[in-house]
Scaffold this active site. Structure first.
Site, PDB file in Angstrom:
ATOM      1  N   SER A  49       3.718 -15.995   8.751  1.00  0.00           N
ATOM      2  CA  SER A  49       2.663 -16.599   9.556  1.00  0.00           C
ATOM      3  C   SER A  49       3.050 -18.029   9.959  1.00  0.00           C
ATOM      4  O   SER A  49       4.063 -18.233  10.607  1.00  0.00           O
ATOM      5  CB  SER A  49       1.335 -16.547   8.795  1.00  0.00           C
ATOM      6  OG  SER A  49       0.239 -16.783   9.643  1.00  0.00           O
ATOM      7  N   ASP A 201      -0.323  -9.503  10.279  1.00  0.00           N
ATOM      8  CA  ASP A 201       0.127 -10.657   9.491  1.00  0.00           C
ATOM      9  C   ASP A 201       0.938 -10.225   8.259  1.00  0.00           C
ATOM     10  O   ASP A 201       0.545  -9.321   7.519  1.00  0.00           O
ATOM     11  CB  ASP A 201      -1.105 -11.450   9.029  1.00  0.00           C
ATOM     12  CG  ASP A 201      -0.751 -12.836   8.541  1.00  0.00           C
ATOM     13  OD1 ASP A 201      -0.073 -12.936   7.498  1.00  0.00           O
ATOM     14  OD2 ASP A 201      -1.162 -13.817   9.173  1.00  0.00           O
TER      15      ASP A 201
END
Length: 376
Positions: A49, A201
């Site tokens: 991320s 993610d």
């Protein structure tokens, strides 16, 4: 020039960077201080991320001009994020600015954003899949440099939506889509397709992934830059606090599993039941933001104000300075993070990590607002 220390005297180390939205600017500060110090040679980076964004900026800048280029590119990336953030409807309220409160959870923009993310799919709320962050990364990062043989070795994590399995992309595979997949929160953005497969993610499967260092890195030292706390002593009571704690537990679960695996292998090597030559005796180190971030709410993770990003950067720089002073000599010799305490929760009822002298002094200067409104 940031060329402290001779090349032959540098200690190699792998760096693992967690994700956490705007809080990733803390990791920017850590990297900036390590590069400025010059005594550590960053051999490989694993990022998820926001950690993935820091990783590609580091690699791109390194190819351009070594440590100085990496520091500049990290600065440029976060500055561009702040410029784009000025157009966001989610901004601090004037009274929060006056009192030096970085939270935005009580502002109309954040309340609307939170409600939309909980009640509407991004396929309905954002059918055109607009992502301002993608535009920033595309403009700032040269992915040919990232994939170059001269770049620092990278590992970027994303979660396969169909299988739930973590996929780690190495530096030869890293593209804009890979970075955006690693940062794709499914409540906000549509899944990113790579080779026909949807990804979310990477924090769901590895925040960040440590295992790529086991057999693909030249050193056994791993420095984890941790911005999501494992321990919170108070029980969350509000809906936002509860959801934030659920997210923290979820995103730390994979990391704790890796801690268990590393600790098990180290124990087996120490007892002679596994040969050291065939298994890596990983030496874990950590710079964390637990104490420094204890007064920051989850909503501040989407605060992209430049003054806030600079504040987090400076926290990271000070934390890295403390860590270098206390632990540099241990690199290459012994671990400075007790993994058993981490996954067994042996912290005691009033456990607090010492944030370090520099961090304490920096926080002390920020207790009262300067009176003037910070400008981006």
């Amino acid at each position: 020039m940031t060329t402290n220390g001779k090349a032959e005297d540098k200690k190699p180390i792998n760096v693992a960077l967690q994700g956490g939205g705007s809080h990733g600017a803390f990791s920017w500060g850590v990297l900036d201080r390590l590069l400025e110090d010059g005594r550590l040679d960053i051999a490989a980076v694993s990022g998820t991320s926001a950690g993935a964004m820091n990783a590609v900026a580091l690699a791109d800048g390194w190819v351009r001009d070594g440590a100085d280029g990496a520091r500049q590119k990290l600065h440029d990336l976060w500055r561009a994020i702040a410029r784009k953030g000025r157009f966001s409807p989610v901004q601090r309220a004037p009274w929060d600015v006056f009192w030096g409160n970085w939270s935005i959870e009580n502002t109309p923009g954040y309340i609307w954003y939170d409600m939309m993310s909980r009640s509407l799919s991004p396929y309905l709320a954002n059918p055109l899949n607009v992502n301002p962050l993608r535009d920033v990364v595309e403009a700032e990062i040269d992915f040919d440099n990232v994939r170059s043989r001269k770049a620092i070795k990278l590992f970027i994590s994303a979660t396969n939506v169909e299988t739930g399995q973590l996929r780690v992309f190495d530096h030869n595979e890293i593209t804009l889509d890979v970075v955006m997949a690693s940062a794709c929160l499914p409540q906000i953005f549509q899944a990113v397709e790579i080779e026909g497969k949807p990804y979310w993610d990477g924090g769901y499967g590895g925040n960040p992934a440590i295992f790529p260092f086991f057999d693909q890195a030249a050193t056994e030292d791993v420095l984890l830059v941790q911005i999501n706390p494992v321990v919170r002593e108070e029980t969350p009571k509000t809906a936002n606090e509860i959801q934030n704690r659920i997210d923290e537990i979820t995103f730390n679960a994979a990391l704790l599993r890796e801690f268990r695996a590393i600790a098990f292998i180290k124990e087996m090597i120490a007892s002679g039941r596994l040969p050291h030559g065939e298994y890596r005796d990983i030496r874990m180190h950590r710079i964390d933001a637990d104490e420094a971030f204890k007064n920051l709410s989850a909503s501040s993770k989407i605060n992209a104000e430049w003054a806030f990003l600079e504040y987090l950067r400076d926290l990271g720089r000070n934390a890295a300075g403390d860590w270098l002073e206390e632990n540099f000599d241990a690199v290459g010799k012994r671990a400075t993070l007790d993994l058993t305490d981490e996954f067994e929760g042996r912290f005691g009822p009033l456990h607090r990590r010492d944030p370090g002298k520099r961090v304490r002094e920096f926080l002390a200067t920020r207790k009262k607002p300067a009176g003037a409104r910070p400008q981006a």
